[in-house]
Design an enzyme around this catalytic site. Structure first.
Site, PDB file in Angstrom:
ATOM      1  N   PRO A 128      50.205  41.371  39.907  1.00 55.07           N
ATOM      2  CA  PRO A 128      51.349  40.894  40.563  1.00 55.07           C
ATOM      3  C   PRO A 128      51.720  41.577  42.044  1.00 55.07           C
ATOM      4  CG  PRO A 128      51.721  41.550  38.244  1.00 55.07           C
ATOM      5  CD  PRO A 128      50.451  42.070  38.597  1.00 55.07           C
ATOM      6  N   TRP A 156      47.703  35.515  37.590  1.00 55.96           N
ATOM      7  CA  TRP A 156      46.908  34.324  38.062  1.00 55.96           C
ATOM      8  C   TRP A 156      45.480  34.237  37.481  1.00 55.96           C
ATOM      9  CZ3 TRP A 156      50.521  31.435  40.082  1.00 55.96           C
ATOM     10  CH2 TRP A 156      51.341  31.638  40.847  1.00 55.96           C
ATOM     11  N   ASP A 240      30.965  37.040  45.516  1.00 57.40           N
ATOM     12  CA  ASP A 240      29.643  36.396  46.332  1.00 57.40           C
ATOM     13  C   ASP A 240      29.277  35.348  45.527  1.00 57.40           C
ATOM     14  OD1 ASP A 240      29.393  37.485  48.625  1.00 57.40           O
ATOM     15  OD2 ASP A 240      27.937  38.984  48.095  1.00 57.40           O
ATOM     16  N   GLU A 363      39.754  33.194  45.039  1.00 55.84           N
ATOM     17  CA  GLU A 363      38.391  33.935  45.283  1.00 55.84           C
ATOM     18  C   GLU A 363      38.408  34.209  46.924  1.00 55.84           C
ATOM     19  OE1 GLU A 363      35.336  33.227  43.659  1.00 55.84           O
ATOM     20  OE2 GLU A 363      36.421  31.969  41.748  1.00 55.84           O
TER      21      GLU A 363
HETATM   22  C1  LIG Z   1      45.300  28.757  40.269  1.00 49.97           C
HETATM   23  C2  LIG Z   1      44.848  30.089  40.273  1.00 49.97           C
HETATM   24  C3  LIG Z   1      43.798  30.514  39.678  1.00 49.97           C
HETATM   25  C4  LIG Z   1      43.300  32.006  40.048  1.00 49.97           C
HETATM   26  N1  LIG Z   1      42.558  32.575  39.225  1.00 49.97           N
HETATM   27  C5  LIG Z   1      42.198  33.871  39.238  1.00 49.97           C
HETATM   28  C6  LIG Z   1      41.379  34.459  38.594  1.00 49.97           C
HETATM   29  O1  LIG Z   1      40.479  33.875  37.884  1.00 49.97           O
HETATM   30  N2  LIG Z   1      41.005  36.056  38.539  1.00 49.97           N
HETATM   31  C7  LIG Z   1      41.726  36.545  39.587  1.00 49.97           C
HETATM   32  O2  LIG Z   1      41.532  37.852  39.664  1.00 49.97           O
HETATM   33  N3  LIG Z   1      42.561  35.982  40.575  1.00 49.97           N
HETATM   34  C8  LIG Z   1      42.747  34.744  40.309  1.00 49.97           C
HETATM   35  N4  LIG Z   1      43.694  34.035  41.276  1.00 49.97           N
HETATM   36  C9  LIG Z   1      44.273  34.854  42.190  1.00 49.97           C
HETATM   37  C10 LIG Z   1      43.881  34.716  43.526  1.00 49.97           C
HETATM   38  O3  LIG Z   1      42.332  35.046  43.872  1.00 49.97           O
HETATM   39  C11 LIG Z   1      44.788  35.373  44.329  1.00 49.97           C
HETATM   40  O4  LIG Z   1      45.887  34.440  44.780  1.00 49.97           O
HETATM   41  C12 LIG Z   1      44.201  35.327  45.903  1.00 49.97           C
HETATM   42  O5  LIG Z   1      43.284  36.473  46.040  1.00 49.97           O
HETATM   43  C13 LIG Z   1      45.231  35.856  47.162  1.00 49.97           C
HETATM   44  O6  LIG Z   1      46.399  36.837  46.665  1.00 49.97           O
HETATM   45  P1  LIG Z   1      47.687  36.748  46.598  1.00 49.97           P
HETATM   46  O7  LIG Z   1      48.034  35.497  45.978  1.00 49.97           O
HETATM   47  O8  LIG Z   1      48.359  38.009  46.144  1.00 49.97           O
HETATM   48  O9  LIG Z   1      48.041  36.331  48.328  1.00 49.97           O
HETATM   49  P2  LIG Z   1      48.441  37.593  49.493  1.00 49.97           P
HETATM   50  O10 LIG Z   1      47.195  38.543  49.242  1.00 49.97           O
HETATM   51  O11 LIG Z   1      49.689  38.159  49.047  1.00 49.97           O
HETATM   52  O12 LIG Z   1      48.268  36.721  50.558  1.00 49.97           O
HETATM   53  C14 LIG Z   1      49.349  36.180  51.363  1.00 49.97           C
HETATM   54  C15 LIG Z   1      49.024  35.550  52.603  1.00 49.97           C
HETATM   55  O13 LIG Z   1      48.747  36.634  53.428  1.00 49.97           O
HETATM   56  C16 LIG Z   1      47.339  36.468  54.107  1.00 49.97           C
HETATM   57  N5  LIG Z   1      46.907  37.957  53.906  1.00 49.97           N
HETATM   58  C17 LIG Z   1      46.833  39.011  53.214  1.00 49.97           C
HETATM   59  N6  LIG Z   1      46.138  40.109  53.895  1.00 49.97           N
HETATM   60  C18 LIG Z   1      45.912  39.740  54.995  1.00 49.97           C
HETATM   61  C19 LIG Z   1      45.172  40.550  56.175  1.00 49.97           C
HETATM   62  N7  LIG Z   1      44.497  41.710  55.963  1.00 49.97           N
HETATM   63  N8  LIG Z   1      44.915  39.536  57.213  1.00 49.97           N
HETATM   64  C20 LIG Z   1      45.522  38.301  57.469  1.00 49.97           C
HETATM   65  N9  LIG Z   1      46.170  37.752  56.328  1.00 49.97           N
HETATM   66  C21 LIG Z   1      46.354  38.201  55.423  1.00 49.97           C
HETATM   67  C22 LIG Z   1      46.575  35.848  53.261  1.00 49.97           C
HETATM   68  O14 LIG Z   1      45.486  35.023  53.584  1.00 49.97           O
HETATM   69  C23 LIG Z   1      47.912  34.873  52.667  1.00 49.97           C
HETATM   70  O15 LIG Z   1      47.828  33.687  53.551  1.00 49.97           O
HETATM   71  C24 LIG Z   1      43.962  32.957  41.220  1.00 49.97           C
HETATM   72  C25 LIG Z   1      44.959  32.148  41.646  1.00 49.97           C
HETATM   73  C26 LIG Z   1      45.595  30.711  41.708  1.00 49.97           C
HETATM   74  C27 LIG Z   1      46.708  30.381  42.435  1.00 49.97           C
END
Ligand SMILES: Cc1cc2nc3c(=O)[nH]c(=O)nc-3n(C[C@H](O)[C@H](O)[C@H](O)COP(=O)(O)OP(=O)(O)OC[C@H]3O[C@@H](n4cnc5c(N)ncnc54)[C@H](O)[C@@H]3O)c2cc1C
Length: 399
Positions: A128, A156, A240, A363
């Site tokens: 979360p 997720w 990767d 990813e």
């Molecule tokens: C349908 C779905 C399936 C998924 N399946 C999996 C799964 O099987 N296993 C798993 O582990 N995860 C899974 N995910 C999670 C997914 O990998 C994450 O949503 C993703 O890594 C982004 O993390 P976040 O949503 O917390 O966004 P955040 O990290 O909060 O990012 C929000 C925004 O801030 C930007 N941002 C963050 N840090 C930086 C930075 N340093 N510089 C510039 N911009 C930045 C991001 O690019 C984005 O635009 C899934 C997500 C979805 C929606």
């Protein structure tokens, strides 16, 4: 440089294309309409050998190379991103990670059942409060006399409600930061492993996505991939492979958008002629075609590097960034070509438009891919906290 596929690769491509058109395509629409995770279809995909495509035959897989795997994923991705997600998670995130980091015993225990689809696996990295900053895991693993106890939450997680085994990333010692991370093989039937379905997604209605609570989940001492401290490396190597698979699926969406749009543009008439005869419509078709071809070549480059065992993190990120952004563009453009007809699910472009949006998020977001590419170009890592930046960069940073 030879861009021709071998006869075997052509045959595998034709088979995957036929399977997609005859089996996946129609069910995809119904599953999306009903928000149904189609376990039967997963079984049919497994029967084709696509779930363990890159797993060697001795562990029950199809033993394909990465390039050929990418071709299969392109075809399934054209038919249904929800099922392509199953392949990507099961094959790339779970099986390839077991192959790279698992002991012989772990491989023999898990891989055959994952390849047949008898068991599904899931990949629990995101939390979360932890997304892009994946090293900052809040989930904790505490050592006990006979193993580990895990507490925390994952968010997720694709297939989290249906999986038999979960790769769970957790922190064993917060003081050690990323050197304290470990990847645990968690039996999803264990008490305390509590998945729940996430509702209200924009797309991927035919896929399962879970929030998982981990409440005193017991894990045996040997249920670790690699060593304690390898967790971050395990996650990055999995990504990767996973990013390659997502990119390949997006090539399929780009290709599907081209094919559907060309076909529609030749049939639909306005002003007394097919809309495909208008230059502005041809420009849309051309834009999609260029994106489809460029994406495919980037994916193939990454695949060939993987097959040669050469470093490919940069090339995989480039392919993931370009193919996912292109697929989002193509799906949008394809709806434009279809006009109002593209706004309902009689045509697959409507589903592609909703399903593809997540590919620039999961990813590693597009921003994270750009930071990986920027790091390779400059040698400067923008993906770390300020205290880890070299002194001159800190000094130059704005206040
Ligand atoms: C349908 C779905 C399936 C998924 N399946 C999996 C799964 O099987 N296993 C798993 O582990 N995860 C899974 N995910 C999670 C997914 O990998 C994450 O949503 C993703 O890594 C982004 O993390 P976040 O949503 O917390 O966004 P955040 O990290 O909060 O990012 C929000 C925004 O801030 C930007 N941002 C963050 N840090 C930086 C930075 N340093 N510089 C510039 N911009 C930045 C991001 O690019 C984005 O635009 C899934 C997500 C979805 C929606």
């Amino acid at each position: 440089m030879d861009f021709d596929l071998t006869d075997e690769q052509e045959l595998i491509r034709e088979t995957a294309r036929k399977f997609t058109d005859e089996v996946v395509w129609e069910r995809a629409r119904e599953n999306a309409r009903r928000h149904h995770f189609d376990r039967d279809l997963v079984g049919l995909i497994a029967d084709q050998g696509y779930l363990g495509a890159i797993v060697p035959q001795e562990y029950g897989g199809a033993g394909l190379d990465y390039l050929t795997y990418g071709i299969v994923v392109e075809e399934i991705g054209r038919g249904d991103s929800a099922m392509r997600t199953v392949i990507s998670v099961q094959t790339s995130l779970v099986c390839s990670t077991l192959l790279k980091w698992g002991t012989e015993e772990q491989k023999r225990h898990y891989l055959p059942k994952l390849c047949t689809g008898e068991w599904l696996g899931c990949f629990g990295l995101t939390e979360p409060d932890t997304g892009s900053d994946a090293a900052n895991q809040r989930t904790r693993a505490r050592r006990t006399d006979d193993g580990w106890v895990i507490n925390g939450a994952k968010m997720w997680i694709s297939m989290g409600n249906h999986a038999k085994v979960a790769l769970v990333f957790a922190q064993t010692d917060p003081e050690l930061k990323h050197r304290g991370l470990a990847c645990f093989l968690v039996d999803c039937d264990q008490p305390g492993f509590q998945p729940s379905e996430i509702h209200g997604k924009m797309g991927l209605h035919g896929s399962d996505t879970a929030a998982i609570a981990l409440d005193d989940v017991h894990v045996p001492a040997d249920a670790i991939l690699g060593e304690v401290g390898d967790g971050f490396k395990v996650a990055m190597s999995a990504l990767d492979s996973g990013r390659y698979s997502v990119a390949a699926g997006c090539v399929g969406i780009c290709q599907g958008c081209v094919e559907e749009s060309v076909s529609y543009a030749k049939e639909r008439e306005q002003f007394g002629r097919p809309i495909g005869a208008f230059q502005l419509v041809q420009a849309m078709l051309a834009d999609m075609k260029v994106r489809a071809d460029a994406s495919r070549l980037l994916v193939w480059r990454a695949g060939v590097l993987k097959d040669q065992g050469r470093p490919n993190t940069l090339e995989t990120s480039i392919a993931k960034l370009y193919a996912t952004e292109s697929a989002v563009e193509c799906a949008n453009t394809a709806i434009q070509v279809h006009g109002g007809a593209g706004y309902v699910d009689d045509h697959p472009v409507e589903r592609w438009f909703r399903d593809v949006r997540v590919t620039t998020l999961y990813e590693g977001t597009s921003q994270i891919q750009k930071l990986i590419i920027g790091r390779a170009l400059t040698g400067l890592n923008a993906l770390v906290g300020d205290e880890q930046l070299p002194e001159p960069v800190k000094a130059a940073a704005p206040a």
